[in-house]
Design a protein around this motif. Structure first.
Motif: not given
Length: 233
Positions: A62-65, A114-131
């Motif tokens: 997964p690579c994200f928290k 994904i915890a609310a506090s982590d959403v912004a940072a983790e979605l950036q990583l996820l988008w860099q991978r999937e999109m």
């Protein structure tokens, strides 16, 4: 081998794409990735936890928290090798195949919270991978864990993208899975790790198991042919 969290932070995937003249025109900028995230989050209440639906490599890498994982079922979409991979798991001369969610049927996967506090940072990583090249479309879907439903983001295949393989024949699918390899390793390893990852959480995908037997048989035939050729010299 697979992408790591460190790879995503250092832009390794983007660097690989930039090495390919075929993919460079489709590379999304940081601004485009952020715009996609912002658009997707318009349907999500701010400052709340968020769910991601995983159906392929996000299950075993997964690579994200995340703070919770559940096995869930998604209707209306199915797992399919429908995305060409001229880098990563293949080359321009022999592209690999990557899984996408294509229309119809259903499939089981894993929903990560994904915890609310982590959403912004983790979605950036996820988008860099999937999109990275816009080959997927982030879409809100309803997934079920028993009778309980949650809304989750799923990355469904972009059927208008040039890398979408459409109705690729079974023979060509098997050949790509059996023979393609790139900077992230072989397509077969990606395929088998996905099957193992699904099995780890108790998911049995009959279509993938059907393909696995044929991919292994094709690899064996290539191995036997190579040995026979060596023996004749």
């Amino acid at each position: 081998m697979s992408l790591t969290r460190a790879d995503l932070k250092t832009g390794r995937l983007q660097a690989m794409v930039l090495q390919s003249s075929e993919l460079t025109p489709y590379l999304l900028s940081e601004a485009q990735l952020q715009a996609s995230i912002t658009t997707t989050l318009q349907a999500h209440p701010p400052n709340t936890d968020l769910w991601i639906f995983a159906y392929g490599s996000l299950i075993w890498s997964p690579c994200f928290k995340f703070v919770e994982a559940r096995v869930v079922k998604l209707s209306g979409w199915h797992r399919r090798f429908c995305l060409s991979a001229p880098v990563g798991r293949g080359t321009p001369e022999n592209p690999g195949l990557i899984l996408g969610l294509d229309c119809g049927e259903s499939c089981c996967g894993v929903a990560y919270r994904i915890a609310a506090s982590d959403v912004a940072a983790e979605l950036q990583l996820l988008w860099q991978r999937e999109m990275v090249v816009g080959a997927y479309i982030p879409q809100w879907v309803k997934v079920f864990s028993g009778e309980q439903a949650v809304e989750a983001i799923a990355f469904v295949i972009n059927q208008q993208h040039p890398l979408y393989t459409g109705s690729l024949s079974l023979e060509m699918t098997i050949e790509s899975l059996a023979t393609a390899s790139g900077q992230l390793g072989s397509c077969a390893d990606y395929f088998l790790q996905t099957i193992d990852g699904l099995a780890t959480v108790g998911i049995k995908d009959e279509t993938l198991l059907f393909l696995r037997d044929r991919v292994i048989a094709r690899q064996q035939s290539l191995f036997d042919a190579a040995n026979l050729s060596d023996a004749s010299h």
